[in-house]
Write an enzyme that holds these catalytic residues in place. Structure first.
Site, mmCIF file in Angstrom:
data_model
loop_
_atom_site.group_PDB
_atom_site.id
_atom_site.type_symbol
_atom_site.label_atom_id
_atom_site.label_comp_id
_atom_site.label_asym_id
_atom_site.label_seq_id
_atom_site.Cartn_x
_atom_site.Cartn_y
_atom_site.Cartn_z
ATOM 1 N NE ARG A 270 0.747 -71.963 -87.157
ATOM 2 C CZ ARG A 270 0.771 -71.540 -85.909
ATOM 3 N NH1 ARG A 270 1.666 -72.009 -85.053
ATOM 4 N NH2 ARG A 270 -0.082 -70.628 -85.494
ATOM 5 C CE1 TYR B 182 -3.816 -75.998 -91.406
ATOM 6 C CE2 TYR B 182 -1.750 -75.502 -90.299
ATOM 7 C CZ TYR B 182 -2.986 -75.098 -90.768
ATOM 8 O OH TYR B 182 -3.364 -73.783 -90.614
ATOM 9 C CE LYS C 3 2.940 -68.123 -90.519
ATOM 10 N NZ LYS C 3 1.601 -68.479 -90.476
ATOM 11 C CB SER D 166 -2.325 -67.533 -85.891
ATOM 12 O OG SER D 166 -0.958 -67.755 -86.144
ATOM 13 C CG ASP E 247 0.851 -65.494 -92.740
ATOM 14 O OD1 ASP E 247 0.131 -65.173 -91.767
ATOM 15 O OD2 ASP E 247 1.569 -66.509 -92.720
HETATM 16 P P1 GTP Z 1 -3.511 -66.390 -90.061
HETATM 17 O O1 GTP Z 1 -3.669 -66.772 -91.500
HETATM 18 O O2 GTP Z 1 -3.825 -67.500 -89.135
HETATM 19 O O3 GTP Z 1 -2.162 -65.793 -89.755
HETATM 20 O O4 GTP Z 1 -4.676 -65.327 -89.707
HETATM 21 P P2 GTP Z 1 -4.920 -63.773 -90.051
HETATM 22 O O5 GTP Z 1 -4.187 -62.918 -89.073
HETATM 23 O O6 GTP Z 1 -4.665 -63.512 -91.486
HETATM 24 O O7 GTP Z 1 -6.462 -63.585 -89.717
HETATM 25 P P3 GTP Z 1 -7.739 -63.315 -90.673
HETATM 26 O O8 GTP Z 1 -7.611 -62.023 -91.436
HETATM 27 O O9 GTP Z 1 -7.980 -64.538 -91.448
HETATM 28 O O10 GTP Z 1 -8.901 -63.093 -89.598
HETATM 29 C C1 GTP Z 1 -9.240 -64.035 -88.638
HETATM 30 C C2 GTP Z 1 -10.575 -63.704 -87.994
HETATM 31 O O11 GTP Z 1 -10.591 -62.374 -87.467
HETATM 32 C C3 GTP Z 1 -11.756 -63.804 -88.953
HETATM 33 O O12 GTP Z 1 -12.784 -64.519 -88.305
HETATM 34 C C4 GTP Z 1 -12.175 -62.379 -89.172
HETATM 35 O O13 GTP Z 1 -13.540 -62.281 -89.431
HETATM 36 C C5 GTP Z 1 -11.786 -61.686 -87.858
HETATM 37 N N1 GTP Z 1 -11.470 -60.253 -88.062
HETATM 38 C C6 GTP Z 1 -10.577 -59.751 -88.949
HETATM 39 N N2 GTP Z 1 -10.558 -58.391 -88.908
HETATM 40 C C7 GTP Z 1 -11.455 -58.032 -87.969
HETATM 41 C C8 GTP Z 1 -11.899 -56.756 -87.450
HETATM 42 O O14 GTP Z 1 -11.435 -55.676 -87.845
HETATM 43 N N3 GTP Z 1 -12.843 -56.785 -86.467
HETATM 44 C C9 GTP Z 1 -13.362 -57.956 -85.989
HETATM 45 N N4 GTP Z 1 -14.270 -57.884 -85.025
HETATM 46 N N5 GTP Z 1 -12.980 -59.172 -86.464
HETATM 47 C C10 GTP Z 1 -12.046 -59.207 -87.441
HETATM 48 C C1 SPV Z 2 -0.920 -69.027 -88.941
HETATM 49 O O1 SPV Z 2 -1.284 -69.894 -88.136
HETATM 50 O O2 SPV Z 2 -0.362 -67.972 -88.576
HETATM 51 C C2 SPV Z 2 -1.168 -69.222 -90.389
HETATM 52 C C3 SPV Z 2 -1.566 -70.534 -90.855
HETATM 53 O O3 SPV Z 2 -0.947 -68.316 -91.177
HETATM 54 S S1 SPV Z 2 -0.209 -71.599 -90.984
HETATM 55 O O4 SPV Z 2 0.376 -71.499 -92.315
HETATM 56 O O5 SPV Z 2 -0.684 -72.930 -90.780
HETATM 57 O O6 SPV Z 2 0.808 -71.249 -90.017
HETATM 58 MN MN MN Z 3 -0.091 -66.528 -90.122
#
Ligand code: GTP
Ligand code: SPV
Ligand code: MN
Length: 588
Positions: A71, A199, A208, A250, A279
Site C-alpha cells: 500500500r 497491489y 481497504k 497491518s 482482516d
Molecule cells: P495484514 O494482512 O497486513 O493486516 O496482517 P495481519 O495482522 O493479518 O498479520 P499476520 O497474522 O499475517 O502476522 C504478521 C506477522 O506477525 C507474521 O510474521 C507472524 O509470524 C507474526 N506473528 C503473528 N502472531 C504472532 C505471535 O503471537 N507472536 C509473535 N512473536 N509473532 C506473531
Molecule cells: C494490510 O496492510 O492491513 C493488509 C494488506 O491487510 S492490504 O490489503 O494490502 O491492505
Molecule cells: Mn489488514
C-alpha cells in the site's frame, strides 16, 4: 452485453468507457467458465503462471511490478469537500482537483485493453449487512483476485434493481508510473478511483478502499462500525462458542490469531477455534442489544513469509487450491516457497522479481510483503457461521500491537469509554521488515490509521456514541504478544498459546476470571493465566514480568499519548482527555 438496465450503472460505465477508451467493455458474470477463460488469457499474456496442478490445483503465480508491492499511504487520499473533515491523519485533496488530475491519467489509458465490469457484494448478498459495488478495471489480475476476495457475480444486479445505492470504483493499471499512482476516495459520492497500482490494498477495491475507508463513513452515518478486525469463534469444552473481534495493525498477527490452533492441553480438553474473518469486520447493534459482526470479505489476502505448518497450518492449508500467490519464491516443480515456510530453501528457484535465486546469497527470495489470495472456504477451521447473513454476536473486542515493553500481555478496560481510550492510543513498534527506524513507535488508533475515511477524532466520538445503541456491549481488552527481555527475545511464545490469554478474556466476559484493578485497567494475576503444558517455556517469573505494570514506563507512555492527542486539538472527545488525565495523575 450489459447485464443490467439500471441506468445509474449504465450511465456511469459509459462515462468511464468514454474517458478510458477501452477497445471493449466486458460485463462479467462471475461464472466459473468465464473466470477460467480469463485465467487462460492471463497465462497466455504472462500475467499469471500456472502452478503444479497436482500439488496446487487451480493455483497461480504473479510477479508484481517491483515498484508496486505494498500500500502507498503517501498517495492515498480522502477527497471530501472540506479539508477539516478528513482530519489530521489523512491526506486530503479537493474532489474537483483530484478528479482533474485523475482524468488526465485515465484518459485513453485503456486503449488496446478491455475494461472489465466486476459486480461484487461485500457480505452475503441480500443480507442486512450487504453493500454492493462495481469495480471497472483493465487488469485480469485484479478481476481474478476480486473473484476470490469478494462475493462477485451477476446476482448483484438482481439485488440492486434500479437503485443508485452502490459503490462506484474505477481502476486502471495505466502505465504503472509510481509518480502518478493515486488511491483516491470520494466518500460524499461513494466513489473510489485508483490508478497505476495492481497491489492488493490499492487495487482490490472491495478491501481497504470500500470495506474500511468508504464503509467507515457509511457506518458513521448509519450507526454501525467498519473495522480492521479479525473475528474468531472460541469453542469451550462444553460446546459453547464465544465470538471475539481483534484489531491489530497491518502485519501484527490478525490472520494468525483468526486461525489459531489451541495448545495440545486445550485440544485434549475439547477447545476449538473457528475463523469468521481475518482482516475486516462490520459490526452492527442487533435487536437483542448485542453487537453483531460479519466478515464482509470472501477470502484471505494473507502475508506469506512466516506462514508455516508450525506457525499457522490452517492458513497454509487454505492456500492449497484456487489460490493466487504474489511475489513469493517460485520453485522449478511449479510450487512455491517463502522465508519462514521451512528450513529448506529451494535451489534452482526464481525469486519474487523473476530472477534465479541463490538462497546462500543472503538476499530474501520472497518479498517481505508477498501475499496469498485464498478462498475462505478452503480454511479447515472456517466457521459454520461464515455465511450466516446475521453474523455472530461479539462478547469481546481486543486491541493490540507490537510493544517491546510497557504494555502487559493482556488487560481489560474499565468501561466502554475507557476501552475506546485504549483503542485510540494503541500503537506498534516498527519491525525490521518495514521502513523507518526499527523500534520506532507508531500510534495506530484501532489499527485504522491508514483506513479511517474521515476525521479520526470524529471516529472516536462515533465509537463513544455507539455505546448508547448497544444495551449489552462487548467488553474491551488490550493484548501484547510481543514483550521482550533485555536481549530482545520474545517473552511470550505467542501463536496457539495466545488462547491462554483469550481464556482469561472469556472468563472476564462471563464473570469467572479474577483480576487486579490497576490505573491502566484490570490485569490478570499470574495465577489467573493457565500455564499447564507450557511450564518449560514460560516460568511464573516470566509471566509476572509479562503482566507487570511499571509506572516509570507508563510515565513515558503518557507523555507520548499527550503528543499523539495534541494533533486532534479541541476535536478530542472529553471522555478520552479525562482517561489520559487520570493516567497522568497516577504517573505524576
Ligand atoms: P495484514 O494482512 O497486513 O493486516 O496482517 P495481519 O495482522 O493479518 O498479520 P499476520 O497474522 O499475517 O502476522 C504478521 C506477522 O506477525 C507474521 O510474521 C507472524 O509470524 C507474526 N506473528 C503473528 N502472531 C504472532 C505471535 O503471537 N507472536 C509473535 N512473536 N509473532 C506473531
Ligand atoms: C494490510 O496492510 O492491513 C493488509 C494488506 O491487510 S492490504 O490489503 O494490502 O491492505
Ligand atoms: Mn489488514
Amino acid at each position: 452485453m450489459a447485464l443490467t438496465t439500471n441506468k445509474h450503472v449504465l450511465d456511469w460505465v459509459q462515462r468511464c468507457a468514454d474517458l478510458c477508451k477501452p477497445d471493449e467493455v466486458v460485463w462479467l458474470t462471475g461464472d466459473e467458465a468465464e473466470l477460467e477463460a480469463l485465467r487462460k488469457e492471463a497465462v497466455a499474456d504472462g500475467t499469471l503462471i500456472k502452478l503444479n496442478e497436482e500439488k496446487l490445483p487451480g493455483c497461480y503465480y504473479h510477479h508484481s511490478n517491483p515498484n508496486d508491492v505494498a500500500r502507498v499511504e503517501g498517495r492515498t487520499f480522502i477527497c471530501c469537500r472540506n479539508e477539516a473533515d478528513a482530519g489530521p491523519t489523512n491526506n486530503w485533496m479537493a474532489p474537483d482537483e483530484m478528479k482533474a488530475k485523475l482524468r488526465d491519467i485515465y484518459k485513453g489509458s485503456m486503449i488496446g485493453r478491455k475494461m472489465y465490469v466486476v459486480p461484487y457484494s461485500m457480505s452475503v448478498m441480500g443480507s442486512p449487512f450487504a453493500k454492493y459495488g462495481f469495480e471497472l478495471t483493465d487488469s485480469i489480475y485484479v478481476v481474478l483476485n476480486m473473484a476470490i476476495m469478494t462475493r462477485m457475480g451477476k446476482e448483484v444486479y438482481d439485488h440492486l434493481g434500479d437503485s443508485p445505492d452502490f459503490i462506484k470504483g474505477l481502476h486502471s493499471s495505466a502505465d504503472m508510473d509510481p509518480d502518478k499512482r493515486y488511491i483516491a476516495h470520494f466518500p460524499e459520492e461513494n466513489y473510489i478511483m485508483t490508478v497505476n497500482s495492481a497491489y492488493g490494498g490499492n487495487a482490490l477495491q472491495g478491501k481497504k478502499c470500500f470495506a474500511l475507508r468508504i464503509a467507515s463513513n457509511l457506518g458513521r452515518a448509519e450507526g454501525w462500525l467498519a473495522e480492521h478486525m479479525l473475528i474468531l469463534g472460541i469453542e469451550k469444552p462444553n460446546g459453547e462458542i464465544t465470538y471475539v473481534c481483534a484489531a491489530f495493525p497491518s502485519a501484527c498477527g490478525k490472520t494468525n490469531l483468526a486461525m489459531l490452533i489451541p495448545p495440545e492441553v486445550y485440544r485434549k480438553k475439547g477447545w476449538k477455534c473457528w475463523t469468521v474473518g481475518d482482516d475486516i469486520a462490520w459490526l452492527r447493534p442487533g435487536p437483542d442489544g448485542r453487537l453483531w459482526a460479519v466478515n464482509p470479505e470472501n477470502g484471505f489476502f494473507g502475508v506469506a513469509p512466516g506462514t508455516s505448518m508450525k506457525s499457522n497450518p490452517n492458513a497454509l492449508e487454505s492456500t492449497k487450491k484456487g489460490t493466487i500467490f504474489t511475489n513469493v519464491v517460485l520453485k522449478p516443480d511449479g510450487t512455491v516457497w517463502w522465508e519462514g515456510m521451512d528450513k529448506n530453501p529451494p535451489t534452482d528457484a526464481v525469486d519474487w522479481k523473476g530472477n534465479p535465486w541463490d538462497p546462500a546469497s543472503g538476499v530474501k527470495g520472497a518479498h517481505p510483503n508477498s501475499r496469498f489470495t485464498a478462498p475462505a472456504k478452503n480454511c479447515p477451521c472456517i466457521s459454520p457461521k461464515f455465511d450466516d447473513p446475521q453474523g455472530v454476536p461479539i462478547s469481546a473486542i481486543i486491541f493490540g500491537g507490537r510493544r517491546a515493553g510497557t504494555v502487559p500481555l493482556v488487560y481489560q478496560s474499565k468501561s466502554w469509554a475507557h476501552g475506546v481510550f485504549v483503542g485510540s492510543v494503541m500503537g506498534s513498534e516498527k519491525t525490521a521488515a518495514a521502513e523507518g527506524q526499527v523500534g520506532e513507535l507508531r500510534r495506530d488508533p484501532m489499527a485504522m490509521l491508514p483506513f479511517c475515511g474521515y476525521h479520526m477524532a470524529d471516529y472516536w466520538q462515533h465509537w463513544l456514541d455507539m455505546e448508547k445503541k448497544i444495551a449489552d456491549p462487548p467488553k474491551i481488552f488490550n493484548v501484547n504478544w510481543f514483550r521482550t527481555d533485555d536481549k530482545s527475545n520474545f517473552l511470550w511464545p505467542g501463536f496457539g498459546e495466545n488462547l491462554r490469554a483469550l481464556e482469561w478474556v472469556l472468563g472476564r466476559c462471563d464473570g469467572t476470571a479474577d483480576a487486579v484493578e490497576t490505573p491502566i485497567g484490570y490485569v490478570p494475576k499470574a495465577e489467573d493465566i493457565c500455564l499447564e503444558g507450557l511450564e518449560d517455556e514460560v516460568s511464573p517469573e516470566t509471566l509476572k514480568e509479562l503482566l507487570r505494570v511499571d509506572p516509570a514506563q507508563w510515565k513515558g507512555e503518557v507523555a507520548d499519548i499527550k503528543a499523539h492527542y495534541a494533533k486532534f486539538g479541541d476535536k478530542l472527545p472529553q471522555e478520552l482527555a479525562d482517561c489520559l488525565a487520570a493516567l497522568e495523575k497516577w504517573v505524576g
